[in-house]
Design a protein around this motif. Structure first.
Motif, mmCIF file in Angstrom:
data_model
loop_
_atom_site.group_PDB
_atom_site.id
_atom_site.type_symbol
_atom_site.label_atom_id
_atom_site.label_comp_id
_atom_site.label_asym_id
_atom_site.label_seq_id
_atom_site.Cartn_x
_atom_site.Cartn_y
_atom_site.Cartn_z
ATOM 1 N N PHE A 51 0.811 -1.211 0.000
ATOM 2 C CA PHE A 51 0.000 0.000 0.000
ATOM 3 C C PHE A 51 0.853 1.274 0.000
ATOM 4 O O PHE A 51 0.361 2.339 -0.356
ATOM 5 C CB PHE A 51 -0.945 -0.001 1.206
ATOM 6 N N LEU A 80 -5.979 10.393 -4.382
ATOM 7 C CA LEU A 80 -4.564 10.050 -4.296
ATOM 8 C C LEU A 80 -3.712 11.267 -3.917
ATOM 9 O O LEU A 80 -2.723 11.133 -3.206
ATOM 10 C CB LEU A 80 -4.080 9.469 -5.625
ATOM 11 N N THR A 97 -1.156 4.429 -1.294
ATOM 12 C CA THR A 97 -2.512 4.847 -0.962
ATOM 13 C C THR A 97 -2.755 4.546 0.507
ATOM 14 O O THR A 97 -2.092 3.680 1.084
ATOM 15 C CB THR A 97 -3.554 4.127 -1.842
ATOM 16 N N GLN A 99 -3.616 3.019 3.693
ATOM 17 C CA GLN A 99 -4.067 1.697 4.118
ATOM 18 C C GLN A 99 -5.169 1.857 5.154
ATOM 19 O O GLN A 99 -5.000 2.502 6.173
ATOM 20 C CB GLN A 99 -2.904 0.887 4.696
ATOM 21 N N SER A 104 -9.179 2.552 -0.711
ATOM 22 C CA SER A 104 -7.869 1.922 -0.916
ATOM 23 C C SER A 104 -7.957 0.445 -1.290
ATOM 24 O O SER A 104 -7.240 0.003 -2.193
ATOM 25 C CB SER A 104 -6.996 2.101 0.330
#
Length: 311
Positions: A51, A80, A97, A99, A104
């Motif tokens: 992630f 993002l 991204t 978590q 996500s």
């Protein structure tokens, strides 16, 4: 909207964060595949900091390839670019991204659908000469092979594939192990020990046999680290609840045991669940003994409390 668009594209061996699918579905699919297909080697893989290393540029290319509505594309771009707010400070990054963020898991599924799922589906149809099984749950996946040389070839090509998209397999947590119905006999013939085990979705998987027929079966036990972490959490919570009533503590522990049973109550995992219940009872006994002015609570009385509390 992303779910509606991509649900018709995602492949059958992808189980994470999809409607009507859960971790138990992935676990059952893996168990059935190993027990019924020609699997002799298992690749237990782990993506390092997935992630945190997901590439924004590649993700947007994947989404634009499938989604024509520019409004959705712009919303994903804004998500993002929003970054993370920690201790009043915003941190932005060109990769990764959040978590635990609501979108996500969907973005992770989209990323791995193009980077991993479509690629391995093509690989096992065009390059593999024998059985290849795969089960993926979010960024956790297990791949089974019939032949070792194909497993080793796949691992080399998988590292190259991931490197192209900014991902990396964890060198210490990625292992190729001998596993399957013939693993025990083959290792015994070579003078080696028992087949190795691998972890997937909170369970340790090992090779075993049924008591009645002696046929091969995949044993699933609660992962030791998961159990220890949960017991430590319960211990700390009992410390905070030390001066609440016994009834209130019993309700809390009953909820813990019910939650544990719902997830880890799979076939042939009864010994591990029994050990967890016993450990919970010991922790509660020690907690109640510490608040007693008469010294340690007699275990005979504690067993009566446990029966009344149905713990």
């Amino acid at each position: 909207m992303l779910n509606a668009i991509y649900e018709q594209d995602f492949l059958g061996f992808s189980y994470g964060f999809r409607p009507g699918r859960g971790p138990h579905d992935a676990l059952n699919a893996l168990t059935v595949a190993i027990q019924t297909r020609k699997v002799s080697w298992v690749l237990d893989a782990d993506i390092r900091s997935f992630f945190d290393t997901l590439q924004h540029d590649w993700l947007m290319k994947f989404i634009e390839h499938r989604v024509a509505d520019r409004r959705i594309v712009r919303l994903v771009q804004k998500w993002l670019r929003a970054g993370v707010l920690e201790k009043g400070r915003r941190t932005r990054s060109e990769v990764g991204t959040v978590q635990g963020g609501s979108i996500s898991p969907r973005l992770a599924n989209i990323y791995l659908h193009y980077v991993f799922d479509l690629w391995i589906e093509r690989w096992r149809k065009k390059q593999a000469r024998a059985e290849v099984i795969v089960v993926r749950y979010a960024d956790d996946f297990v791949v089974g092979f019939e032949h070792r040389h194909e497993a080793e070839q796949f691992l080399v090509e998988l590292r190259q594939r991931f490197s192209r998209f900014g991902l990396e397999l964890h060198p210490e947590k990625t292992r190729l192990i001998e596993f399957g119905r013939f693993a025990a006999s083959n290792r015994k013939r070579r003078g080696q020990g028992k087949p190795e085990t691998f972890d997937f979705l909170g369970f340790t998987h090992s090779c075993g046999k049924t008591r009645k027929t002696g046929s091969f079966v995949v044993l699933r036990r609660t992962r030791r680290k998961r159990m220890q972490a949960k017991l430590h959490e319960v211990k700390e919570e009992l410390r905070r609840r030390r001066h609440t009533t016994v009834g209130e503590q019993a309700q809390y522990l009953k909820a813990v045991l019910q939650g544990h049973q719902r997830y880890y109550g799979v076939p042939r995992n009864f010994p591990a669940h029994k050990a967890f219940r016993w450990a919970i009872g010991r922790l509660w006994w020690k907690s109640l003994s510490r608040r007693s002015q008469r010294g340690r609570l007699p275990w005979r009385r504690m067993t009566r409390i446990l029966r009344l509390a149905a713990c």
